[in-house]
Design an enzyme around this catalytic site. Structure first.
Site, PDB file in Angstrom:
ATOM      1  N   GLY A   1       2.277   2.831  -3.629  1.00  0.00           N
ATOM      2  CA  GLY A   1       2.388   2.128  -4.881  1.00  0.00           C
ATOM      3  C   GLY A   1       3.271   0.823  -4.844  1.00  0.00           C
ATOM      4  O   GLY A   1       2.912   0.268  -5.534  1.00  0.00           O
TER       5      GLY A   1
ATOM      6  N   GLU B   1       0.225   6.301   2.547  1.00  0.00           N
ATOM      7  CA  GLU B   1       0.074   7.781   1.979  1.00  0.00           C
ATOM      8  C   GLU B   1      -0.685   8.958   2.871  1.00  0.00           C
ATOM      9  O   GLU B   1      -0.232   9.911   2.701  1.00  0.00           O
ATOM     10  CB  GLU B   1      -1.060   7.644   0.715  1.00  0.00           C
ATOM     11  CG  GLU B   1      -0.151   6.758  -0.515  1.00  0.00           C
ATOM     12  CD  GLU B   1      -0.408   5.250  -0.430  1.00  0.00           C
ATOM     13  OE1 GLU B   1      -0.636   4.657   0.995  1.00  0.00           O
ATOM     14  OE2 GLU B   1      -0.408   4.545  -1.410  1.00  0.00           O
TER      15      GLU B   1
ATOM     16  N   GLU C   1       0.647  -1.581  -3.610  1.00  0.00           N
ATOM     17  CA  GLU C   1      -0.241  -1.633  -4.878  1.00  0.00           C
ATOM     18  C   GLU C   1       0.155  -2.505  -5.902  1.00  0.00           C
ATOM     19  O   GLU C   1      -0.717  -3.320  -6.512  1.00  0.00           O
ATOM     20  CB  GLU C   1      -0.716  -0.176  -5.030  1.00  0.00           C
ATOM     21  CG  GLU C   1      -1.208   0.648  -4.062  1.00  0.00           C
ATOM     22  CD  GLU C   1      -1.664   2.068  -4.491  1.00  0.00           C
ATOM     23  OE1 GLU C   1      -0.855   2.915  -4.424  1.00  0.00           O
ATOM     24  OE2 GLU C   1      -2.853   2.390  -4.534  1.00  0.00           O
TER      25      GLU C   1
HETATM   26  N1  3HC Z   1       9.781   8.761  -3.367  1.00  0.00           N
HETATM   27  C1  3HC Z   1      10.879   9.299  -3.304  1.00  0.00           C
HETATM   28  N2  3HC Z   1      12.020   9.159  -2.516  1.00  0.00           N
HETATM   29  C2  3HC Z   1      11.853   8.390  -1.713  1.00  0.00           C
HETATM   30  C3  3HC Z   1      10.715   7.701  -1.585  1.00  0.00           C
HETATM   31  C4  3HC Z   1       9.678   7.536  -2.278  1.00  0.00           C
HETATM   32  N3  3HC Z   1       8.374   6.901  -2.163  1.00  0.00           N
HETATM   33  N4  3HC Z   1      10.997   6.794  -0.315  1.00  0.00           N
HETATM   34  C5  3HC Z   1      11.950   7.092  -0.043  1.00  0.00           C
HETATM   35  N5  3HC Z   1      12.754   8.033  -0.793  1.00  0.00           N
HETATM   36  C6  3HC Z   1      14.192   8.700  -0.607  1.00  0.00           C
HETATM   37  C7  3HC Z   1      14.178   9.728   0.684  1.00  0.00           C
HETATM   38  O1  3HC Z   1      13.880  10.873   0.556  1.00  0.00           O
HETATM   39  C8  3HC Z   1      15.603   9.430   0.905  1.00  0.00           C
HETATM   40  O2  3HC Z   1      16.372  10.203  -0.089  1.00  0.00           O
HETATM   41  P1  3HC Z   1      17.604  10.861   0.134  1.00  0.00           P
HETATM   42  O3  3HC Z   1      18.720   9.758   0.484  1.00  0.00           O
HETATM   43  O4  3HC Z   1      18.021  11.659  -0.958  1.00  0.00           O
HETATM   44  O5  3HC Z   1      17.643  11.795   1.459  1.00  0.00           O
HETATM   45  C9  3HC Z   1      16.134   8.093   0.533  1.00  0.00           C
HETATM   46  O6  3HC Z   1      15.079   7.594  -0.349  1.00  0.00           O
HETATM   47  C10 3HC Z   1      16.237   7.190   1.529  1.00  0.00           C
HETATM   48  O7  3HC Z   1      14.862   7.320   2.448  1.00  0.00           O
HETATM   49  P2  3HC Z   1      14.948   7.118   4.018  1.00  0.00           P
HETATM   50  O8  3HC Z   1      16.048   8.374   4.146  1.00  0.00           O
HETATM   51  O9  3HC Z   1      13.616   7.419   4.558  1.00  0.00           O
HETATM   52  O10 3HC Z   1      15.480   5.716   4.283  1.00  0.00           O
HETATM   53  P3  3HC Z   1      15.309   4.631   5.383  1.00  0.00           P
HETATM   54  O11 3HC Z   1      15.893   3.477   5.088  1.00  0.00           O
HETATM   55  O12 3HC Z   1      15.014   5.246   6.769  1.00  0.00           O
HETATM   56  O13 3HC Z   1      13.434   4.422   4.994  1.00  0.00           O
HETATM   57  C11 3HC Z   1      11.486   3.983   3.712  1.00  0.00           C
HETATM   58  C12 3HC Z   1      13.122   3.619   3.812  1.00  0.00           C
HETATM   59  C13 3HC Z   1      10.728   3.168   5.056  1.00  0.00           C
HETATM   60  C14 3HC Z   1      11.347   3.516   2.569  1.00  0.00           C
HETATM   61  C15 3HC Z   1      11.121   5.494   3.818  1.00  0.00           C
HETATM   62  O14 3HC Z   1      11.926   6.132   3.229  1.00  0.00           O
HETATM   63  C16 3HC Z   1       9.674   5.657   3.615  1.00  0.00           C
HETATM   64  O15 3HC Z   1       8.831   5.443   4.430  1.00  0.00           O
HETATM   65  N6  3HC Z   1       9.685   6.218   2.500  1.00  0.00           N
HETATM   66  C17 3HC Z   1       8.355   6.707   2.266  1.00  0.00           C
HETATM   67  C18 3HC Z   1       7.359   5.540   1.666  1.00  0.00           C
HETATM   68  C19 3HC Z   1       5.753   6.176   1.140  1.00  0.00           C
HETATM   69  O16 3HC Z   1       5.192   7.038   1.927  1.00  0.00           O
HETATM   70  N7  3HC Z   1       5.316   5.717   0.288  1.00  0.00           N
HETATM   71  C20 3HC Z   1       4.163   5.901  -0.459  1.00  0.00           C
HETATM   72  C21 3HC Z   1       4.619   7.141  -1.426  1.00  0.00           C
HETATM   73  S1  3HC Z   1       2.940   7.695  -1.957  1.00  0.00           S
HETATM   74  C22 3HC Z   1       2.134   6.655  -3.038  1.00  0.00           C
HETATM   75  O17 3HC Z   1       2.892   5.671  -3.286  1.00  0.00           O
HETATM   76  C23 3HC Z   1       1.045   7.177  -3.868  1.00  0.00           C
HETATM   77  C24 3HC Z   1       0.643   5.992  -4.474  1.00  0.00           C
HETATM   78  O18 3HC Z   1      -0.522   5.274  -3.793  1.00  0.00           O
HETATM   79  C25 3HC Z   1       0.017   6.305  -6.053  1.00  0.00           C
END
Ligand code: 3HC
Length: 686
Positions: free
Chosen positions: A106, A129, A109
């Site tokens: 997102g 995603e 996006e």
């Molecule tokens: N939502 C909620 N929490 C999230 C998050 C997200 N999108 N991304 C990261 N977090 C949280 C983690 O759970 C973690 O929480 P904690 O400290 O309580 O354990 C904290 O943020 C830090 O994350 P990381 O430990 O993973 O930290 P890094 O620095 O290693 O990595 C990152 C950062 C690269 C941003 C990695 O967290 C990541 O890849 N996040 C997921 C990204 C993702 O998949 N985004 C797509 C979401 S789905 C979406 O967007 C749908 C849309 O199309 C409608």
């Protein structure tokens, strides 16, 4: 409602900052406030343009993942992701995204709904995603092909890999890469009064429907190979295809339909469970230790075999200097040559630059005896898996290492207390169980001995995270979490073979279910001489409830060591491809006949039932005994260390989803028929 948006003003430019630590994830509230802030700026007569950015290190790391399970369960009303993006895009004044870090899901996006994108050199952009079993649901499948072309959009949405700013600029996804402060650069750009330019109106990069369909077919084939069994990659391809087939609105409608199907599916529930389980695993409740343990600046690895030199590479990859030593000069030379070969291969494959490989190689220094250990903040022992050898090595490590150094063994089967007792400071001793190949596999079991201090555990967890691993805390039982559970699972596979099952059909029953490899093929990979040693150690350590699978114990004596000599459960060709082997089947049937083992037919369903119940029941025992902190930790171990399909969420999550009561009933039936091996653990009734 807490404010998640900050508004600043730089002359006539409004700067809208998403501020939702740690990664500016988009919850419904954040989205609402963000769209409202852009609209307010648009309504302000003194404002000519809007810059949209994120506070801290990320731009926006995507939608807030924690809301998806609740959305799927109908516990909260649907979130109109696309509408929020449309509100940003329809702003009548130019909106410029200033991307200073991760713009994922997102987040990307949102950036694509803006009219221009300026990124800092280190930003990362992507639609990950699919890794959560989802597809982009905020218009990403429609805007990405308009900016980067259908082919690249299919690739990014189907496989979830990110791109850096430079690559994004070459794709047309980013308009400019800023060398200095990205918000400054965006404000400067906004002052130039760029015209409003909406991604939805761009069609130049969209190919015709027929070409898009051919591309889609290529990507579908690739997805089936790279992410077998998973539904989201093909849904993502379908959604991008809709961009080439119809209008923007029609595309959005297709995306919404496909997104909802993924969101309501079991695969996304499982993958989201794994996402949070991976992050929770590193946290140990109640640990009495400083939140920020002393940093490891120098490390030593003792033993330069495959594991030892691989672990040394993990340190070098993370920027930590490491001394590598071995009992013999030749052993050390061989280990270092292996390391060099691996870095050279990484350069050849374009995964590393030559300079970076050199830098990493230079961090690994060879040491004589305990010379490296004497200067290290952390020592990892990876010598031959023999109790006598390990004890002697730990006696020497204990005598040589600095007083507060972390002393870790990479043993996979031996008793940490026995190893710790050989040193003068058992409180600093623990297990750091890496998986092979160490530089690739992300799992590390952090094993606590009787005397291990909280401080040592905290330091080991922090160290593993710095090595970019996923640490999971485990108790000091035989095989810790992973190998302990894998043993009864494999034992069942062998026992089915003894009772008439065909090895290749046993393996196929499990690979077709999603495992990366079948249990018998894994035996061949590891080697039957090694398995025999593991099973003997299991019996010695009192894991006697796991019956020894007798036929497999015969394999080394029959000259069948597995892949390493070309014969095991399978016959291997020169490319190490396994083929069913008539000779093996003859030996197997002779063995069974001599012992009067009844032969029967096995369906794939029966094979799966026994092996998986054996696996989960051992996990349940581990939880009963407190050898794992949480069921989710076990899931992380199996997904990251054993090739269990992540989209099934790990063995314990799978059992919960399949229905514990139903599985318990089957377990009890087996217990009644066949006895103690199947005795259900208490966990099933909790
Ligand atoms: N939502 C909620 N929490 C999230 C998050 C997200 N999108 N991304 C990261 N977090 C949280 C983690 O759970 C973690 O929480 P904690 O400290 O309580 O354990 C904290 O943020 C830090 O994350 P990381 O430990 O993973 O930290 P890094 O620095 O290693 O990595 C990152 C950062 C690269 C941003 C990695 O967290 C990541 O890849 N996040 C997921 C990204 C993702 O998949 N985004 C797509 C979401 S789905 C979406 O967007 C749908 C849309 O199309 C409608």
């Amino acid at each position: 409602m807490a404010p998640y948006i900050r508004r600043e003003r730089r002359g006539s430019v409004a700067v809208v900052v998403v501020d939702n630590p740690p990664v500016n994830a988009l919850s419904r509230e954040v989205l609402e406030q963000l769209a409202a802030a852009v609209e307010e700026a648009a309504a302000d007569g003194l404002i000519t343009a809007v810059v949209l950015t994120g506070a801290g290190k990320s731009f926006i790391a995507g939608a807030d993942i924690s809301m998806f399970p609740r959305l799927a369960a109908g516990e909260m009303p649907p979130v109109p992701f696309q509408d929020y993006m449309n509100r940003i895009e329809l702003c009548p004044k130019p909106v410029i995204a200033a991307i200073g870090g991760a713009a994922l899901g997102g987040g990307l996006e949102t950036a694509m709904a803006c009219h221009y994108r300026i990124a800092s050199a280190g930003a990362q952009l992507g639609q990950p995603e699919v890794k959560l079993g989802l597809i982009p649901g905020a218009g990403g499948t429609q805007r990405l092909p308009r900016l980067a072309g259908v082919e690249k959009a299919m690739e990014m949405c189907a496989f979830g890999e990110t791109v850096g700013s430079q690559a994004a600029a070459e794709l047309g996804l980013v308009d400019r890469v800023a060398s200095g402060d990205v918000v400054e650069a965006a404000v400067e750009f906004a002052r130039g009064a760029p015209p409003v330019r909406r991604t939805r109106d761009m069609r130049e990069k969209l190919c015709d429907a027929e070409s898009a369909e051919s591309l889609a077919e290529v990507f579908r084939q690739m997805a089936r190979r790279r992410m077998p069994h998973q539904k989201a990659p093909e849904a993502a391809i379908e959604a991008v295809l809709a961009a080439a087939r119809g209008s923007f609105e029609e595309g959005l409608a297709a995306e919404a339909r496909l997104f909802a199907a993924c969101l309501n599916g079991e695969q996304s529930r499982a993958l989201i469970h794994v996402f949070f389980a991976e992050r929770a695993a590193a946290k140990i409740p109640g640990l009495r230790a400083p939140a920020q343990p002393d940093e490891v600046r120098r490390a030593a690895v003792v033993g330069a075999g495959t594991m030892g030199s691989g672990i040394a590479m993990c340190f070098a990859d993370a920027g930590i200097d490491v001394w590598l030593s071995d009992a013999s000069r030749e052993g050390l030379e061989r280990g270092l040559a292996g390391v060099r070969r691996q870095y050279e291969a990484a350069v050849r494959k374009g995964k590393l630059s030559g300079e970076e490989a050199d830098r990493r190689l230079k961090r690994i220094r060879s040491a004589d005896g305990m010379e490296g250990v004497a200067q290290a903040d952390a020592v990892v022992e990876a010598v031959f898996e023999d109790p006598g050898v390990k004890r002697e090595v730990f006696r020497m490590i204990g005598a040589a290492a600095p007083p507060a150094a972390l002393l870790a063994s990479n043993t996979s089967t031996l008793d940490i207390d026995m190893i710790a007792a050989a040193t003068n400071r058992p409180e600093f001793v623990l297990g750091l169980h890496f998986f092979s190949p160490a530089p690739v596999m992300r799992l590390v079991e952090v094993v606590r001995g009787r005397a291990t201090s909280d401080g040592a555990i905290a330091a080991a967890m922090a160290l593993a995270k710095r090595l970019r691993k996923i640490p999971v805390a485990a108790g000091n039982c035989f095989g810790f979490i992973g190998n302990r559970m894998f043993l009864p699972y494999r034992t069942q596979a062998v026992s089915i073979a003894e009772q008439g099952g065909e090895p290749d059909r046993i393996d196929a029953a499990l690979t077709s279910w999603g495992w990366a490899m079948g249990p018998l093929a894994v035996g061949d990979l590891i080697g039957h001489d090694v398995w025999l040693m593991i099973r003997r150690e299991a019996l010695r350590r009192g894991a006697g409830h796991i019956p020894v699978s007798a036929f497999e114990d015969e394999l080394p004596r029959l000259g069948r060591l597995g892949q390493k000599n070309g014969f095991g459960w399978y016959r291997y060709d020169e490319n190490r491809r396994g083929h069913p082997d008539e000779e093996l089947i003859r030996l197997l049937r002779e063995y069974a006949a001599a012992r009067g083992i009844e032969q029967r037919e096995w369906t794939a369903e029966q094979i799966r039932e026994r092996t998986l119940l054996a696996l989960v029941n051992e996990g349940a025992r581990i939880l009963d005994e407190g050898m794992a902190l949480r069921a989710a930790d076990i899931d992380v171990v199996f997904v990251h260390g054993f090739g269990f399909p992540a989209w099934r969420g790990g063995p314990m999550h799978w059992a919960e989803q399949a229905g514990k009561a139903k599985l318990l009933e089957r377990l009890e039936a087996l217990y009644d028929e066949e006895g103690p091996f199947w005795k259900p653990a208490a966990w099933w009734r909790r």
